[in-house]
Write a protein that holds these residues in place. Structure first.
Motif, PDB file in Angstrom:
ATOM      1  N   LEU A  91       0.834  -1.199   0.000  1.00  0.00           N
ATOM      2  CA  LEU A  91       0.000   0.000   0.000  1.00  0.00           C
ATOM      3  C   LEU A  91       0.866   1.246   0.000  1.00  0.00           C
ATOM      4  CD1 LEU A  91      -2.427  -1.230   2.775  1.00  0.00           C
ATOM      5  CD2 LEU A  91      -3.105  -0.789   0.422  1.00  0.00           C
ATOM      6  N   GLY A 100       0.786  20.521  11.642  1.00  0.00           N
ATOM      7  CA  GLY A 100       0.474  19.432  12.549  1.00  0.00           C
ATOM      8  C   GLY A 100      -0.629  18.513  12.063  1.00  0.00           C
ATOM      9  N   TYR A 101      -1.352  18.920  11.027  1.00  0.00           N
ATOM     10  CA  TYR A 101      -2.401  18.067  10.472  1.00  0.00           C
ATOM     11  C   TYR A 101      -1.749  17.100   9.500  1.00  0.00           C
ATOM     12  CZ  TYR A 101      -6.449  16.652   7.720  1.00  0.00           C
ATOM     13  OH  TYR A 101      -7.396  15.924   7.063  1.00  0.00           O
ATOM     14  N   GLU A 103      -3.251  13.830   8.033  1.00  0.00           N
ATOM     15  CA  GLU A 103      -4.106  12.705   7.666  1.00  0.00           C
ATOM     16  C   GLU A 103      -3.519  11.991   6.461  1.00  0.00           C
ATOM     17  OE1 GLU A 103      -8.144  13.798   6.938  1.00  0.00           O
ATOM     18  OE2 GLU A 103      -8.837  11.717   6.812  1.00  0.00           O
ATOM     19  N   GLN A 104      -3.408  10.670   6.582  1.00  0.00           N
ATOM     20  CA  GLN A 104      -2.860   9.860   5.494  1.00  0.00           C
ATOM     21  C   GLN A 104      -3.994   9.268   4.660  1.00  0.00           C
ATOM     22  OE1 GLN A 104       0.289   7.093   6.474  1.00  0.00           O
ATOM     23  NE2 GLN A 104       1.039   8.419   8.123  1.00  0.00           N
ATOM     24  N   PHE A 105      -3.772   9.252   3.341  1.00  0.00           N
ATOM     25  CA  PHE A 105      -4.730   8.695   2.386  1.00  0.00           C
ATOM     26  C   PHE A 105      -4.028   7.580   1.614  1.00  0.00           C
ATOM     27  CE2 PHE A 105      -8.080  11.798   2.875  1.00  0.00           C
ATOM     28  CZ  PHE A 105      -7.418  12.881   3.425  1.00  0.00           C
ATOM     29  N   PHE A 106      -4.748   6.461   1.442  1.00  0.00           N
ATOM     30  CA  PHE A 106      -4.137   5.268   0.873  1.00  0.00           C
ATOM     31  C   PHE A 106      -4.611   5.006  -0.554  1.00  0.00           C
ATOM     32  CE2 PHE A 106      -1.806   3.063   4.256  1.00  0.00           C
ATOM     33  CZ  PHE A 106      -2.130   3.872   5.331  1.00  0.00           C
ATOM     34  N   GLY A 107      -3.713   4.417  -1.335  1.00  0.00           N
ATOM     35  CA  GLY A 107      -4.072   3.932  -2.651  1.00  0.00           C
ATOM     36  C   GLY A 107      -4.725   2.561  -2.559  1.00  0.00           C
TER      37      GLY A 107
ATOM     38  N   ASN B  31      -1.702  11.744  16.601  1.00  0.00           N
ATOM     39  CA  ASN B  31      -2.866  11.630  15.736  1.00  0.00           C
ATOM     40  C   ASN B  31      -3.459  10.234  15.814  1.00  0.00           C
ATOM     41  OD1 ASN B  31      -2.450  14.295  14.607  1.00  0.00           O
ATOM     42  ND2 ASN B  31      -0.755  13.401  13.470  1.00  0.00           N
ATOM     43  N   GLN B  33      -6.328   7.763  13.453  1.00  0.00           N
ATOM     44  CA  GLN B  33      -7.225   7.637  12.314  1.00  0.00           C
ATOM     45  C   GLN B  33      -7.992   6.323  12.411  1.00  0.00           C
ATOM     46  OE1 GLN B  33      -4.079   9.299   9.057  1.00  0.00           O
ATOM     47  NE2 GLN B  33      -6.100   8.874   8.211  1.00  0.00           N
ATOM     48  N   PHE B  35     -10.093   3.674   9.855  1.00  0.00           N
ATOM     49  CA  PHE B  35     -10.255   3.300   8.460  1.00  0.00           C
ATOM     50  C   PHE B  35     -11.242   2.136   8.351  1.00  0.00           C
ATOM     51  CE2 PHE B  35      -6.648   5.579   6.643  1.00  0.00           C
ATOM     52  CZ  PHE B  35      -5.747   5.668   7.691  1.00  0.00           C
ATOM     53  N   LEU B  43      -8.466   0.919   1.676  1.00  0.00           N
ATOM     54  CA  LEU B  43      -8.585   1.573   2.979  1.00  0.00           C
ATOM     55  C   LEU B  43      -9.278   2.914   2.787  1.00  0.00           C
ATOM     56  CD1 LEU B  43      -5.124   0.877   4.606  1.00  0.00           C
ATOM     57  CD2 LEU B  43      -7.325   0.299   5.613  1.00  0.00           C
ATOM     58  N   ASN B  45     -10.814   6.313   4.485  1.00  0.00           N
ATOM     59  CA  ASN B  45     -10.708   7.154   5.681  1.00  0.00           C
ATOM     60  C   ASN B  45     -12.088   7.408   6.279  1.00  0.00           C
ATOM     61  OD1 ASN B  45      -8.206   7.402   4.309  1.00  0.00           O
ATOM     62  ND2 ASN B  45      -7.807   9.291   5.423  1.00  0.00           N
ATOM     63  N   PHE B  47     -12.330   8.668   9.991  1.00  0.00           N
ATOM     64  CA  PHE B  47     -12.131   9.798  10.883  1.00  0.00           C
ATOM     65  C   PHE B  47     -10.645  10.050  11.120  1.00  0.00           C
ATOM     66  CE2 PHE B  47     -16.435  10.583  12.070  1.00  0.00           C
ATOM     67  CZ  PHE B  47     -17.069   9.353  12.102  1.00  0.00           C
ATOM     68  N   TYR B  48     -10.327  11.326  11.222  1.00  0.00           N
ATOM     69  CA  TYR B  48      -9.020  11.788  11.702  1.00  0.00           C
ATOM     70  C   TYR B  48      -9.332  12.448  13.034  1.00  0.00           C
ATOM     71  CZ  TYR B  48      -4.658  14.510  11.793  1.00  0.00           C
ATOM     72  OH  TYR B  48      -3.455  15.071  12.132  1.00  0.00           O
ATOM     73  N   PHE B  86      -9.974  -0.566  10.969  1.00  0.00           N
ATOM     74  CA  PHE B  86      -8.666  -0.393  11.581  1.00  0.00           C
ATOM     75  C   PHE B  86      -8.576   0.947  12.286  1.00  0.00           C
ATOM     76  CE2 PHE B  86      -6.236  -3.975  10.253  1.00  0.00           C
ATOM     77  CZ  PHE B  86      -6.653  -4.336   8.989  1.00  0.00           C
TER      78      PHE B  86
END
Lengths: 115, 108
Positions: A91, A100-101, A103-107, B31, B33, B35, B43, B45, B47-48, B86
């Motif tokens: 992934l 500080g923000y 958020e990770q987004f996945f392929g 942080n 998250q 998923f 996966l 998203n 909530f953050y 997750f």
């Protein structure tokens, strides 16, 4: 906004062969990650890039795995030679990391089967 | 390193039921998250949420950072909610550490 792109979606190889995966992050995201997800487990980080520099590769099996992000955008992950235990989903994720923000987004991942 | 534990590991619900998923973590985090991994492996998203409470439709989440846990609430579950949920946390350096997941099956 386009998401994280990965290719190929599936790959089947024999042990000791080589394989490469490609990732294109969300536009403007400076940080790129590669994770390995073995069946039945949560993803585990292999390597993290900030622009084209490596931030963390402590979990990358460097004897057989390599990764690069030459121009700070696309990235490739290579396995040479592959072992049976490398069968997993690979992934790619990206994040903007602003004030500080992070958020990770996945392929969608590349599912690798090593025979 | 940080430990992330999710419970329950497996959950079977009848369509329309409500559920609460829990995530415990062993150290302070920057942080967190949530998923949803759908049956095709993507996966998504949800909530953050490093702290506080957020809601998005039938889903809501609460993180109590001082007590090192987070909860994900699913109300009026639908068959499309099936998959693996997750929780992942980031201590420092931005790498995510994932829990083992909760495998949810919603039956019609």
């Amino acid at each position: 906004e386009a998401g994280v792109a990965q290719s190929p979606r599936y790959k089947i190889i024999e042990k000791r062969q080589s394989v490469a995966f490609w990732c294109n992050p969300i536009s403007g995201h400076a940080t790129l990650y590669w994770y390995q997800q073995i069946l039945g487990q949560g993803p585990k980080l292999l390597i993290q890039f900030q622009n084209n520099g490596v931030v963390d590769d402590s979990q990358l099996p460097k004897d057989r795995f390599s990764a690069e992000r030459l121009k700070g955008v696309d990235s490739t992950l290579k396995i040479q030679p592959a072992k049976l235990e490398d069968s997993a989903v690979y992934l790619c994720a990206s994040s903007l990391e602003l004030l500080g923000y992070n958020e990770q987004f996945f392929g969608p991942g590349t599912r690798l089967t090593v025979l | 390193g940080i430990q992330v534990e999710q419970s329950p590991p497996d959950l079977i619900l009848q369509e329309g039921a409500n559920s609460t998923l829990r995530c415990n973590f062993s150290d302070s985090v920057n942080n967190l998250q949530w998923f949803h991994q759908n049956p095709w492996g993507q996966l998504i998203n949800l909530f953050y949420i490093p702290s506080g409470t957020k809601q998005n439709g039938r889903l809501s989440a609460t993180t109590v950072a001082t007590e090192r846990y987070s909860l994900l609430y699913i109300s009026s579950s639908q068959t499309t909610d099936s998959g693996v949920y997750f929780c992942a946390v980031d201590m420092a350096g931005n790498m995510l550490t994932f829990g083992g997941g909760t495998r949810l099956m919603v039956k019609p």
